[in-house]
Design a protein around this motif. Structure first.
Motif, PDB file in Angstrom:
ATOM      1  N   VAL A  90       0.865  -1.311   0.077  1.00 16.24           N
ATOM      2  CA  VAL A  90      -0.096  -0.057   0.229  1.00 16.24           C
ATOM      3  C   VAL A  90       0.786   1.436  -0.051  1.00 16.24           C
ATOM      4  N   MET A  91       2.070   1.175   1.010  1.00 16.21           N
ATOM      5  CA  MET A  91       2.769   2.526   0.965  1.00 16.21           C
ATOM      6  C   MET A  91       3.482   2.776  -0.532  1.00 16.21           C
ATOM      7  N   THR A  92       4.012   1.707  -1.102  1.00 20.16           N
ATOM      8  CA  THR A  92       4.638   1.838  -2.659  1.00 20.16           C
ATOM      9  C   THR A  92       3.462   2.217  -3.493  1.00 20.16           C
ATOM     10  N   ALA A  93       2.135   1.886  -3.278  1.00 16.68           N
ATOM     11  CA  ALA A  93       1.106   2.283  -4.171  1.00 16.68           C
ATOM     12  C   ALA A  93       1.030   3.929  -4.130  1.00 16.68           C
ATOM     13  N   VAL A  94       1.061   4.174  -2.658  1.00 16.09           N
ATOM     14  CA  VAL A  94       0.799   5.879  -2.518  1.00 16.09           C
ATOM     15  C   VAL A  94       1.881   6.407  -3.027  1.00 16.09           C
ATOM     16  N   TYR A  95       3.221   6.132  -2.879  1.00 18.94           N
ATOM     17  CA  TYR A  95       4.361   6.750  -3.302  1.00 18.94           C
ATOM     18  C   TYR A  95       4.279   6.766  -4.692  1.00 18.94           C
ATOM     19  N   VAL A 104      10.331   9.015 -11.817  1.00 23.69           N
ATOM     20  CA  VAL A 104      10.893   7.835 -10.714  1.00 23.69           C
ATOM     21  C   VAL A 104       9.667   6.657 -11.049  1.00 23.69           C
ATOM     22  N   ALA A 105       8.396   7.270 -11.341  1.00 18.67           N
ATOM     23  CA  ALA A 105       7.256   6.275 -11.180  1.00 18.67           C
ATOM     24  C   ALA A 105       7.484   5.443 -12.809  1.00 18.67           C
ATOM     25  N   GLU A 106       7.962   6.064 -13.672  1.00 21.47           N
ATOM     26  CA  GLU A 106       8.064   5.177 -15.008  1.00 21.47           C
ATOM     27  C   GLU A 106       9.361   4.136 -14.870  1.00 21.47           C
ATOM     28  N   ILE A 107      10.348   4.385 -13.831  1.00 21.84           N
ATOM     29  CA  ILE A 107      11.182   3.191 -13.681  1.00 21.84           C
ATOM     30  C   ILE A 107      10.759   2.402 -12.796  1.00 21.84           C
ATOM     31  N   VAL A 108       9.961   2.781 -11.284  1.00 21.44           N
ATOM     32  CA  VAL A 108       9.906   1.985 -10.206  1.00 21.44           C
ATOM     33  C   VAL A 108       8.722   1.008 -10.733  1.00 21.44           C
ATOM     34  N   LYS A 109       7.503   1.482 -11.469  1.00 16.22           N
ATOM     35  CA  LYS A 109       6.486   0.715 -11.608  1.00 16.22           C
ATOM     36  C   LYS A 109       6.696  -0.329 -12.508  1.00 16.22           C
ATOM     37  N   PRO A 110       7.429  -0.285 -13.634  1.00 16.02           N
ATOM     38  CA  PRO A 110       7.624  -1.461 -14.339  1.00 16.02           C
ATOM     39  C   PRO A 110       8.222  -2.587 -13.558  1.00 16.02           C
ATOM     40  N   MET A 111       9.327  -2.213 -12.530  1.00 14.17           N
ATOM     41  CA  MET A 111      10.201  -3.186 -11.930  1.00 14.17           C
ATOM     42  C   MET A 111       9.168  -3.800 -10.987  1.00 14.17           C
ATOM     43  N   GLU A 113       5.906  -4.278 -11.475  1.00 16.19           N
ATOM     44  CA  GLU A 113       5.198  -5.299 -12.191  1.00 16.19           C
ATOM     45  C   GLU A 113       5.827  -6.738 -12.791  1.00 16.19           C
ATOM     46  N   LEU A 114       7.335  -6.421 -12.916  1.00 13.60           N
ATOM     47  CA  LEU A 114       8.162  -7.532 -13.183  1.00 13.60           C
ATOM     48  C   LEU A 114       8.234  -8.559 -12.167  1.00 13.60           C
ATOM     49  N   LEU A 115       8.183  -8.077 -11.022  1.00 12.33           N
ATOM     50  CA  LEU A 115       8.217  -9.026 -10.041  1.00 12.33           C
ATOM     51  C   LEU A 115       6.679  -9.785  -9.994  1.00 12.33           C
ATOM     52  N   ALA A 116       5.893  -9.459 -10.172  1.00 14.96           N
ATOM     53  CA  ALA A 116       4.655 -10.191 -10.435  1.00 14.96           C
ATOM     54  C   ALA A 116       4.574 -11.199 -11.429  1.00 14.96           C
ATOM     55  N   ALA A 117       5.731 -10.967 -12.533  1.00 15.26           N
ATOM     56  CA  ALA A 117       5.617 -12.080 -13.745  1.00 15.26           C
ATOM     57  C   ALA A 117       6.783 -13.117 -13.405  1.00 15.26           C
ATOM     58  N   LEU A 118       7.460 -13.049 -12.131  1.00 11.02           N
ATOM     59  CA  LEU A 118       8.383 -13.877 -11.758  1.00 11.02           C
ATOM     60  C   LEU A 118       7.671 -15.230 -11.563  1.00 11.02           C
ATOM     61  N   PRO A 119       8.056 -16.396 -12.215  1.00  9.21           N
ATOM     62  CA  PRO A 119       7.294 -17.730 -11.948  1.00  9.21           C
ATOM     63  C   PRO A 119       7.709 -18.155 -10.279  1.00  9.21           C
ATOM     64  N   SER A 120       6.538 -18.723  -9.921  1.00  5.48           N
ATOM     65  CA  SER A 120       6.671 -19.122  -8.439  1.00  5.48           C
ATOM     66  C   SER A 120       7.795 -20.049  -8.092  1.00  5.48           C
ATOM     67  N   VAL A 121       8.363 -21.012  -9.028  1.00  2.00           N
ATOM     68  CA  VAL A 121       9.498 -21.843  -8.904  1.00  2.00           C
ATOM     69  C   VAL A 121      10.583 -21.072  -8.453  1.00  2.00           C
ATOM     70  N   VAL A 122      10.592 -20.045  -9.456  1.00  4.27           N
ATOM     71  CA  VAL A 122      12.201 -19.230  -9.236  1.00  4.27           C
ATOM     72  C   VAL A 122      12.252 -18.462  -7.855  1.00  4.27           C
ATOM     73  N   ILE A 123      11.081 -18.087  -7.485  1.00  4.36           N
ATOM     74  CA  ILE A 123      11.005 -17.525  -5.948  1.00  4.36           C
ATOM     75  C   ILE A 123      11.263 -18.457  -5.111  1.00  4.36           C
ATOM     76  N   ILE A 162      -0.966  -6.293  -4.656  1.00  8.71           N
ATOM     77  CA  ILE A 162      -1.451  -5.302  -3.614  1.00  8.71           C
ATOM     78  C   ILE A 162      -1.289  -4.131  -4.164  1.00  8.71           C
ATOM     79  N   CYS A 163       0.319  -3.688  -4.689  1.00  7.69           N
ATOM     80  CA  CYS A 163       0.638  -2.275  -5.125  1.00  7.69           C
ATOM     81  C   CYS A 163      -0.102  -1.942  -6.438  1.00  7.69           C
ATOM     82  N   SER A 164      -0.430  -2.857  -7.506  1.00  6.16           N
ATOM     83  CA  SER A 164      -0.691  -2.460  -8.660  1.00  6.16           C
ATOM     84  C   SER A 164      -2.188  -2.125  -8.329  1.00  6.16           C
TER      85      SER A 164
END
Length: 297
Positions: A90-95, A104-111, A113-123, A162-164
């Motif tokens: 939530v705090m990241t979303a507010v920021y 900064v938003a154009e750099i951080v937001k894709p990063m 969203e990229l985390l959401a695309a990581l396969p669960s087996v990699v995590i 949660i952030c998106s």
């Protein structure tokens, strides 16, 4: 020309209705199959003994089918991961929505969203190879594959969701509310706390519930880093086995249509009930606190 257009609209309407109907029918069939395969276990063990029994030994003679250690493990991992993921998401979303510069938003937001695309087996692999040895050395514990490690990895997976969704909810607050608050002399921070967050609480709550739903239903990560011990945890560093991990770990070795097989499907019914309950809460909150226009805050 008019008749051709009307005919096309009718065809498209029937096509989309067929697709929607097929999707609903498939989901209903899956649910019916789940209950059909899971309910026979209750001819062997009562519902109370199944839900509140303390021992899960499905291959012993006689077998024990108590899943309370698995339920407590799932709820503990979900609660701890939510305590980590909700504030950060939530705090990241507010920021990103209100405080960050456009660059900064154009750099951080894709990063994010990229985390959401990581396969669960990699995590899960990251949790096994990097986080588990780190926790074991820092806290001097027997194993780093435990409840806390699983909660960390699930929080890592839930934060992008949660952030998106929270950011979308904050963006959907009517501009007139913000401008009215600033025009009355409130600072930007006061506007965020007293106007924007209350106005977007419906969407933020939905984002939080959906993030928790993802945590309680995640299989691969808890299978890899939770430790796999089917016992009631005594601390956050105890190895645990949540509900999805039990199904994934044991389904391949359970004889077809055996008691063990039906018990695993019954665990699926319990998991289905949890996620269904979370979605009902999300739907209730979304309707109760929905912002309609600019005068309903």
């Amino acid at each position: 020309m008019t008749k051709k257009r009307q005919s096309t609209e009718k065809i498209m309407k029937r096509f989309f209705f067929s697709v929607a109907g097929a999707s609903i029918a498939i989901l209903f069939l899956i649910m019916a199959f789940l209950f059909m395969e899971g309910l026979p276990i209750f001819k062997v063990v009562s519902v109370g003994d199944f839900l509140f029994g303390h021992y899960w030994y499905p291959t012993s003679d006689p077998a024990d089918f108590g899943i309370i250690p698995l339920i407590i493990a799932s709820l503990s991992v979900t609660a701890l991961s939510s305590m980590i993921a909700i504030p950060l998401g939530v705090m990241t979303a507010v920021y990103l929505a209100e405080l960050a510069s456009k660059r900064v938003a154009e750099i951080v937001k894709p990063m994010v969203e990229l985390l959401a695309a990581l396969p669960s087996v990699v995590i899960g692999f990251f949790g096994m190879v990097i986080i588990a040895p780190f926790l074991q050395n820092v806290f001097d514990i027997a194993t780093g594959l435990n409840l806390f490690n699983a909660a960390l990895m699930l929080a890592f997976m839930s934060i992008p969701t949660i952030c998106s969704l929270s950011e979308d909810a904050i963006y959907s607050v009517p501009t007139g509310l913000k401008e009215g608050s600033l025009a009355l002399g409130a600072t930007h921070w006061e506007t965020i706390v007293r106007i924007i967050l209350p106005a977007s609480v419906s969407g933020i709550s939905t984002a939080v519930i959906l993030g928790m739903s993802r945590a309680v239903g995640e299989t691969m990560v808890v299978l890899m880093v939770a430790g796999g011990a089917g016992m009631i945890p005594e601390s956050i560093f105890s190895p645990v086995r949540p509900l999805p991990a039990s199904i994934a770990a044991e389904m391949a070795e359970a004889p077809f249509r055996s008691d063990h097989y039906h018990a695993l499907f019954a665990i699926g019914i319990v998991l289905f009930a949890f996620t269904f309950f979370f979605n009902l809460i999300a739907d209730h909150i979304a309707h109760k606190y929905r912002q309609v226009g600019e005068a309903s805050l």
